[in-house]
Motif scaffolding. Structure first.
Motif, mmCIF file in Angstrom:
data_model
loop_
_atom_site.group_PDB
_atom_site.id
_atom_site.type_symbol
_atom_site.label_atom_id
_atom_site.label_comp_id
_atom_site.label_asym_id
_atom_site.label_seq_id
_atom_site.Cartn_x
_atom_site.Cartn_y
_atom_site.Cartn_z
ATOM 1 N N VAL A 47 -7.086 15.483 -1.398
ATOM 2 C CA VAL A 47 -6.530 15.279 -0.060
ATOM 3 C C VAL A 47 -5.406 14.248 -0.084
ATOM 4 N N ALA A 48 -5.585 13.157 -0.822
ATOM 5 C CA ALA A 48 -4.585 12.092 -0.843
ATOM 6 C C ALA A 48 -4.837 11.181 -2.038
ATOM 7 N N ASP A 105 -4.952 -4.560 -8.919
ATOM 8 C CA ASP A 105 -4.441 -3.259 -8.489
ATOM 9 C C ASP A 105 -5.606 -2.353 -8.133
ATOM 10 N N LEU A 106 -5.313 -1.326 -7.352
ATOM 11 C CA LEU A 106 -6.310 -0.303 -7.036
ATOM 12 C C LEU A 106 -5.648 1.070 -7.055
ATOM 13 N N ASP A 107 -6.332 2.033 -7.642
ATOM 14 C CA ASP A 107 -5.974 3.448 -7.548
ATOM 15 C C ASP A 107 -7.072 4.153 -6.762
ATOM 16 N N ILE A 108 -6.690 4.924 -5.769
ATOM 17 C CA ILE A 108 -7.671 5.601 -4.915
ATOM 18 C C ILE A 108 -7.355 7.090 -4.871
ATOM 19 N N GLU A 109 -8.387 7.904 -4.973
ATOM 20 C CA GLU A 109 -8.264 9.352 -4.790
ATOM 21 C C GLU A 109 -9.237 9.797 -3.713
ATOM 22 N N VAL A 110 -8.773 10.702 -2.857
ATOM 23 C CA VAL A 110 -9.598 11.247 -1.777
ATOM 24 C C VAL A 110 -9.724 12.754 -1.989
ATOM 25 N N TRP A 111 -10.962 13.239 -2.016
ATOM 26 C CA TRP A 111 -11.248 14.659 -2.223
ATOM 27 C C TRP A 111 -12.111 15.170 -1.074
ATOM 28 N N ASP A 112 -12.021 16.478 -0.797
ATOM 29 C CA ASP A 112 -12.864 17.046 0.255
ATOM 30 C C ASP A 112 -14.028 17.829 -0.351
ATOM 31 N N GLU A 113 -14.830 18.434 0.515
ATOM 32 C CA GLU A 113 -16.022 19.157 0.060
ATOM 33 C C GLU A 113 -15.687 20.359 -0.803
ATOM 34 N N THR A 114 -14.485 20.912 -0.641
ATOM 35 C CA THR A 114 -14.091 22.086 -1.416
ATOM 36 C C THR A 114 -13.459 21.704 -2.748
ATOM 37 N N LEU A 165 0.852 -1.188 0.000
ATOM 38 C CA LEU A 165 0.000 0.000 0.000
ATOM 39 C C LEU A 165 0.883 1.232 0.000
ATOM 40 N N ASN A 166 0.615 2.141 -0.942
ATOM 41 C CA ASN A 166 1.309 3.424 -1.002
ATOM 42 C C ASN A 166 0.306 4.542 -0.773
ATOM 43 N N LEU A 167 0.727 5.548 -0.038
ATOM 44 C CA LEU A 167 -0.150 6.683 0.276
ATOM 45 C C LEU A 167 0.631 7.974 0.106
ATOM 46 N N ASP A 168 0.059 8.923 -0.640
ATOM 47 C CA ASP A 168 0.664 10.235 -0.844
ATOM 48 C C ASP A 168 -0.322 11.286 -0.368
ATOM 49 N N VAL A 169 0.044 12.044 0.654
ATOM 50 C CA VAL A 169 -0.861 13.010 1.279
ATOM 51 C C VAL A 169 -0.625 14.386 0.672
ATOM 52 N N LYS A 170 -1.699 15.003 0.187
ATOM 53 C CA LYS A 170 -1.615 16.297 -0.476
ATOM 54 C C LYS A 170 -2.048 17.464 0.402
ATOM 55 N N LYS A 171 -2.903 17.184 1.401
ATOM 56 C CA LYS A 171 -3.511 18.275 2.158
ATOM 57 C C LYS A 171 -3.621 17.897 3.624
ATOM 58 N N ARG A 195 -12.781 7.972 -4.732
ATOM 59 C CA ARG A 195 -12.944 7.182 -5.958
ATOM 60 C C ARG A 195 -11.933 6.046 -5.943
ATOM 61 N N VAL A 196 -12.419 4.840 -6.224
ATOM 62 C CA VAL A 196 -11.595 3.638 -6.278
ATOM 63 C C VAL A 196 -11.685 3.070 -7.692
#
Length: 348
Positions: free
Chosen positions: A315-316, A302-311, A271-277, A290-291
């Motif tokens: 995020v990651a 494989d899986l690609d995951i994106e995390v977004w906030d309300e704005t 598992l790799n995680l890159d934090v943007k915010k 989104r997965v």
């Protein structure tokens, strides 16, 4: 009382300047194994605690990148995290962290269960070149959401609550997150089964009163309806969302069951995680995830995951390499509360 965050569900004990203890709990398990995302977030908590306490003068409290390899099945109970300071820098520091547990209950000798490298910095004080790349979610576009209505009514124009996991007793960790998926009547042909969009709330002990912080990102990027199941067991998910007619439900019982109708287990290898915010210290109620899977082949995917906030800020991001195995591999040699002496932890 403040809303609970992930730090509240993984109380950490400092054993020494470079060793920490966390008790891994049954309610965060998939079968008999603590969820990989739950374990990942435990690594994040250890890294943050280590830099905040052992190296407090460096002001590098935030994990910004993680690479984690799961070597053997973890177990419910005490986990010892040993930290090696690989490089301590003025802006970036690198830690190597090892999670170890006894191979069998009562053993005094521990073995490594997971190892990771974590890059530490201070997101709040970062400076440097910033560019607007105009990056957005690739096709299909995320459907709009009305979060106040979604939270109050468990559905809005485009999303509806996922009431329960198809295998709730096996995937107990899934009870600690409240998931809202695209409504069946809004999916359409432009939304392939290989993509899952979800708005989520943190629900420790099944109560959606928690808040997402950066500590919880490891758990968040590893908790979602399994994409493989959308191909081999779509009836369970559609039935849970109310997308099936009575006739469809009757017909589904006549179809041959993949794997004999038994659940699969999807253990994470890497598992790799890159934090943007940096999320607020008190946390946020909602995040969008989104997965996407690119290939499912020969029992690996494989899986690609994106995390977004309300704005609408990223995020990651996360990538996984995972296996598909019979659920019996998860519980082989174990019970929910005790590990058999016959267990061979060299096997997943």
């Amino acid at each position: 009382m403040a809303a609970p965050t992930f730090a509240d569900v993984v109380p950490i004990k400092r054993i020494s300047s470079h060793q920490y203890s966390i008790s891994l709990e049954d309610e965060w398990c998939i079968g008999s194994v603590p969820n990989g995302g739950y374990v990942t977030s435990s690594f994040l908590v250890v890294a943050r605690t280590h830099m905040s306490q052992t190296h407090s003068t460096r002001s590098e409290p935030h994990p910004v990148n993680l690479h984690l390899e799961f070597l053997r099945r973890t177990s419910v109970g005490e986990a010892i995290f040993t930290v090696q300071d690989v490089k301590l820098g003025s802006r970036i520091s690198n830690l190597h962290i090892t999670l170890s547990q006894p191979k069998h209950p009562g053993d005094t000798v521990r073995e490594d269960k997971a190892q990771g490298y974590i890059t530490m910095s201070n997101i709040a004080t970062e400076e440097g070149l910033s560019l607007d790349t105009e990056y957005t979610l690739s096709s299909p576009q995320a459907l709009p959401v009305n979060l106040p209505i979604l939270g109050a009514n468990n559905l809005d124009e485009n999303y509806t609550i996922r009431p329960a996991d198809p295998f709730p007793q096996f995937r107990r960790a899934a009870q600690c997150i409240q998931i809202f998926l695209v409504r069946p009547d809004k999916r359409g042909p432009s939304r392939p089964k290989s993509i899952i969009d979800q708005w989520v709330r943190f629900s420790p002990k099944g109560v959606p009163n928690g808040r997402w912080t950066n500590d919880a990102l490891g758990f968040l990027v590893d908790m979602f309806p399994q994409i493989v199941e959308s191909y081999i067991n779509p009836e369970s998910e559609d039935a849970a969302l109310g997308a099936q007619s009575q006739q469809q439900r009757r017909d589904s019982t006549k179809k041959p069951k993949v794997n004999g109708g038994r659940p699969f287990w999807y253990p994470t290898l890497v598992l790799n995680l890159d934090v943007k915010k940096l999320l607020p210290e008190e946390g946020v109620e909602w995040l969008f995830v989104r997965v996407r899977a690119k290939a499912v082949k020969n029992g690996r995917f494989d899986l690609d995951i994106e995390v977004w906030d309300e704005t609408n800020e990223l995020v990651a991001t996360s990538t996984h390499a995972s296996l598909i195995v019979d659920a019996s591999r998860n519980i082989a040699g174990r019970s929910r509360s005790k590990t058999s002496k016959k267990n061979n932890d060299s096997k997943l």
